[in-house]
Design an enzyme around this catalytic site. Structure first.
Site, short mmCIF file in Angstrom:
data_model
loop_
_atom_site.label_atom_id
_atom_site.label_comp_id
_atom_site.label_asym_id
_atom_site.label_seq_id
_atom_site.Cartn_x
_atom_site.Cartn_y
_atom_site.Cartn_z
N GLY A 178 0.81 -1.21 0.00
CA GLY A 178 0.00 0.00 0.00
C GLY A 178 0.85 1.26 0.00
O GLY A 178 2.08 1.22 -0.06
N LYS B 241 -9.39 1.55 5.19
CA LYS B 241 -9.31 2.95 5.61
C LYS B 241 -10.39 3.85 5.04
O LYS B 241 -10.52 4.99 5.49
CB LYS B 241 -7.95 3.51 5.23
CG LYS B 241 -7.69 3.56 3.72
CD LYS B 241 -6.33 4.13 3.41
CE LYS B 241 -6.11 4.25 1.91
NZ LYS B 241 -4.80 4.83 1.58
N LYS C 33 -8.72 9.58 12.56
CA LYS C 33 -10.14 9.26 12.64
C LYS C 33 -10.47 8.37 13.84
O LYS C 33 -11.65 8.14 14.14
CB LYS C 33 -10.60 8.60 11.34
CG LYS C 33 -10.53 9.55 10.15
CD LYS C 33 -10.85 8.87 8.84
CE LYS C 33 -10.81 9.87 7.69
NZ LYS C 33 -9.47 10.49 7.50
N GLY D 206 -1.13 11.88 -1.90
CA GLY D 206 -0.81 10.89 -2.93
C GLY D 206 -1.15 9.47 -2.55
O GLY D 206 -0.84 8.55 -3.31
N THR E 230 -17.63 17.53 -0.42
CA THR E 230 -18.78 17.13 0.39
C THR E 230 -19.42 18.30 1.12
O THR E 230 -20.64 18.37 1.25
CB THR E 230 -18.36 16.06 1.41
OG1 THR E 230 -17.28 16.57 2.21
CG2 THR E 230 -17.93 14.79 0.72
#
Length: 643
Positions: free
Chosen positions: A299, A375, A417, A472, A494
């Site tokens: 990842g 995620k 988060k 990125g 949003t």
């Protein structure tokens, strides 16, 4: 003229012939000058012998020094120096041959040949250089004339690197670029001229835009982190001046700047901060010669951990991921960059305890960097079961195996988060944090015994690192905005007030390695993410960087997605964090949990999840994390049921 316009080069043998015609003509002219143009006497003498020998020597010297191999349109000061050297060497060699062989053997010495050589040196070198500079000027004059409208360009800086950029742009295929001047903030350089171009102050950019209609600002990519440069870039972005970057000069192929190396400024460049200083010696001492497991290694974060860890020369790096193609791509990249490294590529799912057990047993890692996780907030809000299986069960599997196999350190990559979570993803990461932190609070953690010596082995240290969005990364907002701009819009945001913290992937990983080194176990390290960025401002800047305006690309507000909140939190408040020796790393003060209580709560969560009861599963998540309050989610109704 057609040859010039088509960028075709003259054959090398033609350039050699032209050079020799000039050299021979220059020698003859020098001969005539010394003999005062007495043609009758010159032609009855040994003129042709002298000239023939000089031409033969000149051809050999010019060929040996490969004067004819350079492209005339790219002639530089180095080429001028080589021409001077070639003419000087030809003259010295010719003088030696005439003095030690021709005159004594043939008994010809009717002219002071050394004076002829002196005059010839100045005439020949001057004409050869003028021929190259003239051809170069003609080429660019024709090319600029053929390219139509020219773009007015400013170059940031007034140092040697900026001068190299100017020369490179003039020598490249950018024939339609008109270098207007340089901009700098050094008062000693303002209003001076460098290579016939004026140096302006950076505060004059707006005035220059009105007066000269500036189209572009060119800046070296390695200079983006200076505050003065950032101010100049921000000014250009606001004025609609396109900003382009060129790589450091050492990356130019054969000393020439290629047009494909000139890149538009990216929003990532504007968000970069001054480089992070880390203690490489301590990190090296912690990682060198170790066997290191990196989960989620294919990842965004995991692959950067792989790159940086390999630079510290570990004994082995075990890269674990379930994504086959990205793992294969990473393998090829690492084998090219670190051919001597010992890499073990493992396709595995961290939810599968037996597979992970086999991996630990085979490779026996000493360090674990746990970056594998789900995620995406909206995706996990729709699939809470998978969030729990990967982010909670997967982390528990790895943590338990780390204790079983006596791993020295376990470093978990968490997220902002997880602070006062409003969504399933954040809550699942917070539960994972609670579990691995509780492992350090076991008052009598059982320690394995060495089968040979019978001594107790070292207790695993569990460390958590927490930071915000990384520039990125896969699925981040910036690539999505860029794609929407390329399609002509609209850009979807949003909410007009939504803000996020941003950090580059390399600097985030640098801090992960630093925090892992300083961690003693049980800490949650918080990274300084700088100032939060309004997403709508980010979108507007990206539109301007693309050379467009809000009239060209519409911004549409789509509404907060399930689980999404306006402001992310990092617990940066002084009363909730403890400083460390690194100014960008702090330790969070969070409530600590006992291991047995945490284990029972998580086991109940996993059982409920296994039974497929989604509402009861989310209720249990809220019991484990009381501050978990759902936002814009179908699970909001559960908040009143869990007290």
């Amino acid at each position: 003229m057609k040859t010039f316009l088509q960028n075709k080069a003259l054959p090398k043998w033609i350039i050699l012939i032209i050079d020799q015609i000039i050299s021979t003509w220059s020698f003859a002219l020098s001969f005539f000058i010394i003999r005062q143009f007495d043609f009758e006497t010159i032609l009855r003498g040994h003129f042709f012998v002298y000239s023939g020998i000089y031409m033969a020597i000149s051809v050999m010297v010019f060929y040996a020094m490969r004067i004819h191999t350079g492209l005339i349109r790219y002639s530089s000061t180095d080429d001028i120096y080589r021409i001077f050297t070639a003419v000087l060497m030809a003259s010295l060699l010719y003088g030696a041959i005439i003095g030690f062989w021709v005159s004594p053997e043939l008994h010809i010495d009717s002219v002071n040949i050394y004076v002829v050589l002196l005059v010839n040196f100045f005439i020949s070198s001057s004409v050869l250089i003028m021929m190259r500079l003239g051809a170069k000027a003609l080429f660019y004059y024709i090319k600029r004339g053929a390219s139509g409208d020219k773009e007015s360009v400013l170059i940031y800086g007034a140092d040697s690197f900026a001068i190299l950029v100017k020369q490179a742009l003039e020598l490249s295929n950018a024939g339609r670029l008109n270098i207007v001047g340089f901009v700098d903030d050094n008062p000693n350089k303002i209003d001076k001229h460098i290579q016939q171009k004026r140096v302006y102050h950076i505060n004059d950019i707006e005035k220059l835009q009105r007066k000269l209609k500036i189209d572009k600002l060119v800046i070296l990519s390695e200079e983006l982190k200076s505050d003065a440069r950032k101010n100049a870039i921000e000014t250009c972005v606001e004025l609609g001046i396109k900003v382009v970057t060129v790589p450091p000069t050492e990356q130019w192929m054969s000393g020439q700047l290629r047009m494909n190396q000139i890149q538009d400024l990216r929003i990532e460049d504007l968000l970069q901060r001054p480089p992070i200083v880390i203690e490489n010696d301590k990190i090296s001492a912690d990682l060198a010669g170790k066997r290191i497991l990196i989960t989620g290694g294919a990842g965004s974060i995991g692959s950067e951990i792989v790159r940086q860890v390999l630079s510290y020369k570990p004994e082995m790096v075990i890269i674990c991921d379930q994504a086959e193609s990205p793992l294969h791509d990473l393998q090829l990249e690492m084998e090219e960059q670190f051919p001597e490294a010992c890499l073990k590529l493992c396709i595995a799912d961290i939810q599968n305890f037996n597979r992970m057990y086999a991996l630990f047993k085979e490779h026996n890692p000493q360090m674990v960097y746990h970056a594998a996780a789900y995620k995406h907030v909206p995706m996990m809000e729709s699939n809470p079961s998978e969030a729990i299986l990967t982010n909670v069960l997967g982390t528990k599997n790895l943590a338990d195996l780390s204790m079983t196999f006596d791993v020295e350190k376990f470093v978990m990559i968490s997220t902002d988060k997880a602070v006062n979570p409003t969504n399933i993803m954040g809550a699942s990461k917070r539960i994972a944090e609670i579990y691995i932190q509780s492992l350090n609070n076991i008052s009598a953690q059982p320690k394995l015994q060495d089968n040979v010596t019978g001594t107790s082995l070292q207790q695993t240290r569990f460390i958590t690192t927490r930071f915000g969005n990384v520039l990125g990364s896969n699925g981040s907002v910036i690539p999505r905005f860029r794609s929407q701009i390329e399609k002509g819009g609209p850009i979807t945001v949003t909410h007009p007030d939504i803000t996020r913290y941003f950090m580059t992937i390399p600097e985030a990983v640098q801090l992960v390695l630093e925090a892992g080194t300083m961690g003693r176990g049980g800490e949650i390290f918080i990274f300084d993410m700088g100032q939060p960025v309004k997403i709508v401002d980010l979108a507007r800047k990206m539109i301007k960087l693309a050379g467009l305006t809000s009239d060209d690309i519409e911004i549409v507000f789509s509404g907060l997605r399930p689980g999404e909140k306006l402001y992310e939190e990092l617990l940066n408040q002084e009363e909730l964090t403890i400083p460390t020796h690194h100014e960008k790393i702090k330790v969070s003060k969070v409530r600590e949990y006992t291991y047995n209580k945490v284990l029972a709560s998580i086991n109940e969560l996993l059982n409920l999840n296994k039974d497929g009861d989604e509402l009861d599963t989310v209720k249990q998540m809220k019991r484990i994390v009381p501050e978990f309050k759902s936002k814009n989610s179908r699970f909001e109704e559960l908040d009143s049921m869990v007290q």
